[in-house]
Scaffold this motif. Structure first.
Motif, PDB file in Angstrom:
ATOM      1  N   MET A   1       0.828  -1.206   0.000  1.00 20.64           N
ATOM      2  CA  MET A   1       0.000   0.000   0.000  1.00 20.64           C
ATOM      3  C   MET A   1       0.862   1.256   0.000  1.00 20.64           C
ATOM      4  O   MET A   1       0.524   2.244  -0.630  1.00 20.64           O
ATOM      5  CB  MET A   1      -0.912   0.027   1.232  1.00 20.64           C
ATOM      6  N   LYS A   2       2.004   1.130   0.730  1.00 15.44           N
ATOM      7  CA  LYS A   2       2.870   2.305   0.827  1.00 15.44           C
ATOM      8  C   LYS A   2       3.428   2.670  -0.548  1.00 15.44           C
ATOM      9  O   LYS A   2       3.709   3.828  -0.847  1.00 15.44           O
ATOM     10  CB  LYS A   2       4.007   2.002   1.796  1.00 15.44           C
ATOM     11  N   LEU A   3       3.533   1.599  -1.376  1.00 15.98           N
ATOM     12  CA  LEU A   3       4.109   1.797  -2.704  1.00 15.98           C
ATOM     13  C   LEU A   3       3.194   2.659  -3.576  1.00 15.98           C
ATOM     14  O   LEU A   3       3.646   3.488  -4.364  1.00 15.98           O
ATOM     15  CB  LEU A   3       4.341   0.425  -3.352  1.00 15.98           C
ATOM     16  N   ILE A   4       1.863   2.419  -3.404  1.00 16.94           N
ATOM     17  CA  ILE A   4       0.921   3.186  -4.225  1.00 16.94           C
ATOM     18  C   ILE A   4       0.659   4.514  -3.524  1.00 16.94           C
ATOM     19  O   ILE A   4      -0.307   4.667  -2.799  1.00 16.94           O
ATOM     20  CB  ILE A   4      -0.401   2.414  -4.437  1.00 16.94           C
ATOM     21  N   ASN A   5       1.503   5.449  -3.713  1.00 14.63           N
ATOM     22  CA  ASN A   5       1.260   6.744  -3.096  1.00 14.63           C
ATOM     23  C   ASN A   5       0.747   7.738  -4.118  1.00 14.63           C
ATOM     24  O   ASN A   5       0.616   7.432  -5.312  1.00 14.63           O
ATOM     25  CB  ASN A   5       2.520   7.246  -2.385  1.00 14.63           C
ATOM     26  N   SER A   6       0.448   8.915  -3.641  1.00  8.99           N
ATOM     27  CA  SER A   6      -0.184   9.903  -4.524  1.00  8.99           C
ATOM     28  C   SER A   6       0.740  10.334  -5.664  1.00  8.99           C
ATOM     29  O   SER A   6       0.278  10.702  -6.735  1.00  8.99           O
ATOM     30  CB  SER A   6      -0.634  11.101  -3.703  1.00  8.99           C
ATOM     31  N   LYS A   7       2.069  10.255  -5.428  1.00 13.03           N
ATOM     32  CA  LYS A   7       3.011  10.662  -6.482  1.00 13.03           C
ATOM     33  C   LYS A   7       2.865   9.752  -7.700  1.00 13.03           C
ATOM     34  O   LYS A   7       2.776  10.224  -8.835  1.00 13.03           O
ATOM     35  CB  LYS A   7       4.456  10.562  -5.953  1.00 13.03           C
ATOM     36  N   ILE A   8       2.826   8.447  -7.422  1.00 16.25           N
ATOM     37  CA  ILE A   8       2.719   7.483  -8.527  1.00 16.25           C
ATOM     38  C   ILE A   8       1.384   7.643  -9.243  1.00 16.25           C
ATOM     39  O   ILE A   8       1.318   7.636 -10.469  1.00 16.25           O
ATOM     40  CB  ILE A   8       2.908   6.043  -8.014  1.00 16.25           C
ATOM     41  N   CYS A   9       0.313   7.813  -8.444  1.00 13.00           N
ATOM     42  CA  CYS A   9      -1.021   7.972  -9.038  1.00 13.00           C
ATOM     43  C   CYS A   9      -1.055   9.186  -9.958  1.00 13.00           C
ATOM     44  O   CYS A   9      -1.575   9.117 -11.083  1.00 13.00           O
ATOM     45  CB  CYS A   9      -2.077   8.108  -7.953  1.00 13.00           C
ATOM     46  N   THR A  10      -0.513  10.306  -9.495  1.00 15.34           N
ATOM     47  CA  THR A  10      -0.504  11.533 -10.319  1.00 15.34           C
ATOM     48  C   THR A  10       0.282  11.299 -11.594  1.00 15.34           C
ATOM     49  O   THR A  10      -0.139  11.713 -12.689  1.00 15.34           O
ATOM     50  CB  THR A  10       0.144  12.704  -9.535  1.00 15.34           C
ATOM     51  N   LEU A  11       1.411  10.648 -11.443  1.00 16.75           N
ATOM     52  CA  LEU A  11       2.266  10.398 -12.609  1.00 16.75           C
ATOM     53  C   LEU A  11       1.553   9.504 -13.636  1.00 16.75           C
ATOM     54  O   LEU A  11       1.607   9.772 -14.842  1.00 16.75           O
ATOM     55  CB  LEU A  11       3.566   9.731 -12.143  1.00 16.75           C
ATOM     56  N   ILE A  12       0.853   8.470 -13.146  1.00 20.43           N
ATOM     57  CA  ILE A  12       0.125   7.565 -14.068  1.00 20.43           C
ATOM     58  C   ILE A  12      -0.956   8.338 -14.810  1.00 20.43           C
ATOM     59  O   ILE A  12      -1.094   8.234 -16.038  1.00 20.43           O
ATOM     60  CB  ILE A  12      -0.482   6.369 -13.291  1.00 20.43           C
ATOM     61  N   TYR A 482       4.682  16.893 -11.478  1.00 23.08           N
ATOM     62  CA  TYR A 482       5.309  17.527 -10.314  1.00 23.08           C
ATOM     63  C   TYR A 482       4.552  18.793  -9.918  1.00 23.08           C
ATOM     64  O   TYR A 482       4.270  19.016  -8.734  1.00 23.08           O
ATOM     65  CB  TYR A 482       6.777  17.863 -10.634  1.00 23.08           C
ATOM     66  N   ARG A 483       4.222  19.619 -10.906  1.00 18.55           N
ATOM     67  CA  ARG A 483       3.511  20.877 -10.630  1.00 18.55           C
ATOM     68  C   ARG A 483       2.148  20.609  -9.980  1.00 18.55           C
ATOM     69  O   ARG A 483       1.711  21.364  -9.126  1.00 18.55           O
ATOM     70  CB  ARG A 483       3.287  21.678 -11.929  1.00 18.55           C
ATOM     71  N   ILE A 484       1.502  19.511 -10.415  1.00 15.50           N
ATOM     72  CA  ILE A 484       0.190  19.186  -9.839  1.00 15.50           C
ATOM     73  C   ILE A 484       0.359  18.660  -8.416  1.00 15.50           C
ATOM     74  O   ILE A 484      -0.400  19.004  -7.517  1.00 15.50           O
ATOM     75  CB  ILE A 484      -0.544  18.141 -10.718  1.00 15.50           C
ATOM     76  N   ASN A 485       1.392  17.853  -8.223  1.00 13.69           N
ATOM     77  CA  ASN A 485       1.536  17.133  -6.953  1.00 13.69           C
ATOM     78  C   ASN A 485       2.249  17.913  -5.850  1.00 13.69           C
ATOM     79  O   ASN A 485       2.101  17.598  -4.677  1.00 13.69           O
ATOM     80  CB  ASN A 485       2.283  15.823  -7.218  1.00 13.69           C
ATOM     81  N   ARG A 486       3.014  18.924  -6.194  1.00 11.34           N
ATOM     82  CA  ARG A 486       3.821  19.591  -5.163  1.00 11.34           C
ATOM     83  C   ARG A 486       2.911  20.284  -4.138  1.00 11.34           C
ATOM     84  O   ARG A 486       1.810  20.744  -4.483  1.00 11.34           O
ATOM     85  CB  ARG A 486       4.790  20.595  -5.792  1.00 11.34           C
ATOM     86  N   PRO A 487       3.350  20.353  -2.896  1.00  6.54           N
ATOM     87  CA  PRO A 487       2.485  20.923  -1.844  1.00  6.54           C
ATOM     88  C   PRO A 487       2.191  22.394  -2.100  1.00  6.54           C
ATOM     89  O   PRO A 487       3.072  23.157  -2.491  1.00  6.54           O
ATOM     90  CB  PRO A 487       3.310  20.733  -0.567  1.00  6.54           C
ATOM     91  N   LYS A 488       0.916  22.728  -1.918  1.00  7.30           N
ATOM     92  CA  LYS A 488       0.524  24.128  -2.160  1.00  7.30           C
ATOM     93  C   LYS A 488       0.520  24.878  -0.832  1.00  7.30           C
ATOM     94  O   LYS A 488      -0.507  25.101  -0.220  1.00  7.30           O
ATOM     95  CB  LYS A 488      -0.851  24.174  -2.827  1.00  7.30           C
TER      96      LYS A 488
END
Lengths: 543, 222
Positions: A1-12, A482-488
């Motif tokens: 579960m730790k592997l599927i993080n939001s970074k990977i999801c955004t990238l996919i 990256y632009r979508i995922n970076r902390p706002k």
């Protein structure tokens, strides 16, 4: 579960959506590029006159118009036909089936003979070839259509009811032909079937069945060809973007009417032979009576060389059989090369001798040529450079109509085009690398930007490494993700170093000064001292 | 859970009724042409069926994304989640009830269309067995469902990043973004055809989108 993080999801998500967008635009640009290049063909006369097959007739004094063979392309839809995606083909070719549209569903033939209207089809769901005779065509009774199954046909016989003894055909190729025993008025239909299971030709003879009401005659041919038949060759059977047209020589009568020079010369399937295209590109001539076949002496689909070209390696082709006095007399063949840059017509006589040849090339000088090429170049470089280089390797020996609608590795890119050019191995790869260089440079620049920005906003080292690597490999896709995922976060100025720092972190990620979170410290009046706690419990023991 | 779903339904009841009215009206209009075509051509499937599914599908997927965005935007503006969290409800159950409502919104028009097609085919039986044609219809309906759900998931995600201080700017920006995403997904279906590859990609997209939404929603400060 730790592997599927939001970074990977955004990238996919970014990867799929961005590549879909690029692939579609590249597909459109490639279509424009091809269509523009061929537009001059519409205005030019690409015709072989005389055809060379009927010299005896063409040289006669009474000739009005000699025989001719011409070829053309469907210019408005070059790529749609190539990809077989035009509506409603798109709907019917649900999963980009490798077999023809006609055989995917029902193959329906109708003809009028003694008021009988037979409709026949192959049902994949039952794996059976049905022949239905509907005597009253679409007759409606009590608001329901009358449906009558009169005959089921298999390779071992026919039956009025579904019967396992008659066997089943496996995805058969079906061709309607007409036999003319005496004169055209007495012609009767036959069906020639090629069965992929038994690798034989079959003939269904309706003459006795209709006239004498006797059992349907099924003739079985000898086994196997050296290649696998992929289509019967008729005047309009090739579902391609190349159209071949044959005109027979004509004469003018005394009354001023235009008539054919020879009534027994035609390009229809009236006669004793049927031509079959094999997967090797060769053509087999089938005797309709004996079901015995011989190779046509010419090479088949070819640009004039002795070796035939596999149909899969051509962008389009059309073959036109010519019959004289019901016998195979020769054929004309038109090929559109793999990269759609050359259209060739060859005419062969029945002895396999090439009697005529002509070709026309796609022009590279048309209005807007440079802007179209520039757009294609930019689009190719917006794709991940890695995929571009992979394209060269994968598409080196691809079939002509493959991968046009691919998302990951489409064949509409510059790299795929280089892969199909005559450039050899290492040199070809080097050329692809040079063409992809702007994309590689863009990826590196974006990776540097991501590195700087990630350091500035204080991402952790692993996060920074992840995004830099993703951007370097995937280019613009990685950057967008990256632009979508970076902390706002709204940053504040650090009192110590003056750089921007994240107020949510306990230490400044530049100078490591701790953050005075005075407003987050609990006021002293809210903290219960041990003595106060003891007093409270003593005063109210029930709590 | 059921109480939460009921509450969510009451929030969007006007949308639900509107979409059903639109669907029924559209089906009634197109249905007359469809029945006529079925009568004229008693074999195969008329092109009208494909047209209804294609045009209706494009509109539905777009509406599904807008609906998802609206749900999250209303939540943020009216602070629904903030209030519900004070009661016996977790963020997960709130989100789940919201997704169930969204699925009802998305699936009802598809089910209605399927029922109409079924009645049409029963009323006008084909001369030949439907065979492969019924498979095409099932594939089209399944793809449409997946497409609408994926779009809805993207709508929810975008709605979550809605800034109530920039309400008007965000509304326009989101509308454009949702239209672009819907178009991209339709292009995806066009490129890949209505088959297993397309379903796998749509499933992957919707799973990623829901996973992101779940992560974001359960961590975002209310």
């Amino acid at each position: 579960m730790k592997l599927i993080n939001s970074k990977i999801c955004t990238l996919i998500i970014c990867f799929i959506l961005f590549l879909t967008f690029l692939s579609h635009i590249q597909y459109i640009m490639y279509d424009i590029y091809l269509s523009n290049g061929w537009r001059h063909l519409r205005h030019s006369e690409f015709k072989i006159t005389p055809s060379g097959l009927t010299d005896d007739l063409d040289e006669m004094a009474s000739i009005n118009k000699p025989s001719s063979v011409s070829a053309n392309l469907n210019l408005s839809n070059v790529l749609n036909y190539k990809a077989k995606s035009s509506f409603p083909y798109m709907i019917s070719q649900i999963e980009r089936a490798s077999y023809a549209v006609e055989s995917q569903f029902t193959s329906t033939f109708s003809y009028q003979k003694n008021s009988i209207n037979p409709n026949e089809y192959f049902s994949k769901s039952f794996d059976k070839f049905h022949n239905q005779f509907v005597f009253s065509t679409h007759q409606k009774i009590n608001n329901k259509w009358k449906k009558t199954n009169n005959l089921y046909i298999g390779p071992k016989g026919s039956s009025p009811k579904p019967d396992s003894k008659i066997g089943t055909f496996k995805n058969p190729l079906i061709q309607l032909a007409w036999m003319q025993p005496e004169s055209p008025e007495n012609s009767y239909p036959i069906h020639i079937i090629y069965d992929y299971k038994s690798k034989r030709f079959y003939r269904l003879d309706y003459f006795d069945y209709h006239i004498n009401n006797s059992e349907l005659k099924i003739t079985e041919g000898p086994t196997s060809l050296a290649g696998t038949p992929i289509a019967f060759i008729t005047d309009d059977s090739m579902p391609n973007n190349v159209w071949l047209h044959w005109e027979q020589p004509t004469r003018k009568t005394n009354e001023g009417l235009i008539k054919p020079m020879d009534d027994k010369l035609n390009n229809h399937l009236f006669g004793y032979h049927t031509l079959v295209l094999l997967d090797t590109g060769r053509i087999a001539v089938l005797d309709n009576n004996t079901l015995k076949w011989t190779y046509a002496k010419a090479a088949g689909l070819t640009k004039g060389r002795s070796q035939p070209v596999e149909p899969e390696k051509l962008s389009g082709y059309d073959i036109m059989p010519i019959f004289r006095d019901q016998n195979y007399f020769g054929y004309a063949v038109a090929n559109l090369s793999k990269s759609c840059d050359l259209l060739t017509i060859n005419v062969f006589d029945k002895d396999g001798i090439r009697v005529k040849q002509d070709s026309v090339a796609r022009t590279s000088h048309y209005y807007g040529e440079s802007s179209i090429f520039a757009t294609r170049f930019i689009l190719s470089n917006l794709r991940p450079a890695l995929l571009e280089l992979l394209s060269y390797v994968v598409h080196k020996d691809r079939n002509a109509n493959e991968g046009l609608l691919d998302i990951l590795l489409p064949t509409t890119t510059i790299a795929a085009e280089i892969a199909n050019s005559p450039l050899e191995g290492g040199y070809g790869f080097f050329v692809t690398f040079v063409w992809s260089l702007p994309g590689i440079i863009l990826s590196l620049i974006l990776a540097v930007l991501v590195q700087r920005n990630a350091t500035k906003i204080g991402l952790t080292k692993s996060d920074r490494r992840y995004w830099v690597l993703a951007t370097a490999l995937l280019g613009l896709i990685g950057y967008i993700a990256y632009r979508i995922n970076r902390p706002k976060t709204k940053f504040v100025t650090c009192k110590q170093c003056g750089d921007l720092r994240n107020p949510e972190d306990s230490h400044c990620h530049h100078c490591n000064t701790s953050w005075d979170l005075s407003h987050l410290n609990t006021p002293l009046w809210r903290i219960e001292q041990a003595s106060q706690k003891g007093e409270r419990i003593a005063s109210n023991p029930s709590v | 859970m059921w109480t939460l779903v009921k509450r969510e339904l009451s929030d969007v009841v006007i949308f639900l009724i509107t979409i059903q009215i639109i669907t029924i009206t559209a089906l009634a209009i197109s249905g007359s042409y469809l029945f006529e075509a079925l009568e004229d051509k008693p074999y195969g499937l008329p092109i009208h069926m494909y047209s209804i599914l294609t045009i209706g599908g494009i509109i539905l997927t777009w509406l599904a994304s807008i609906f998802g965005c609206y749900q999250m935007q209303t939540d943020k503006t009216h602070k629904v989640s903030t209030f519900l969290c004070t009661l016996a409800a977790t963020r997960q159950t709130i989100l789940l009830s919201r997704i169930i409502t969204g699925l009802i919104f998305t699936l009802l028009p598809i089910i209605l269309t399927a029922i109409m097609f079924y009645i049409a085919l029963q009323f006008h039986p084909r001369v030949f067995d439907l065979g492969q044609y019924s498979t095409i219809l099932i594939k089209m309906f399944f793809t449409l469902t997946l497409l609408a759900i994926t779009n809805y998931a993207f709508g929810l995600q975008l709605g979550l990043s809605f800034d109530k201080d920039q309400k008007q700017i965000d509304a326009g920006k989101f509308l454009l973004l949702l239209t672009a995403i819907s178009l991209l997904l339709i292009i995806l279906v066009y490129l890949k055809g209505i088959g297993l590859t397309c379903w796998m990609i749509l499933l992957l997209l919707s799973t990623c989108s829901f996973w992101l939404l779940f992560n974001k929603y359960t961590k975002v400060p209310l």
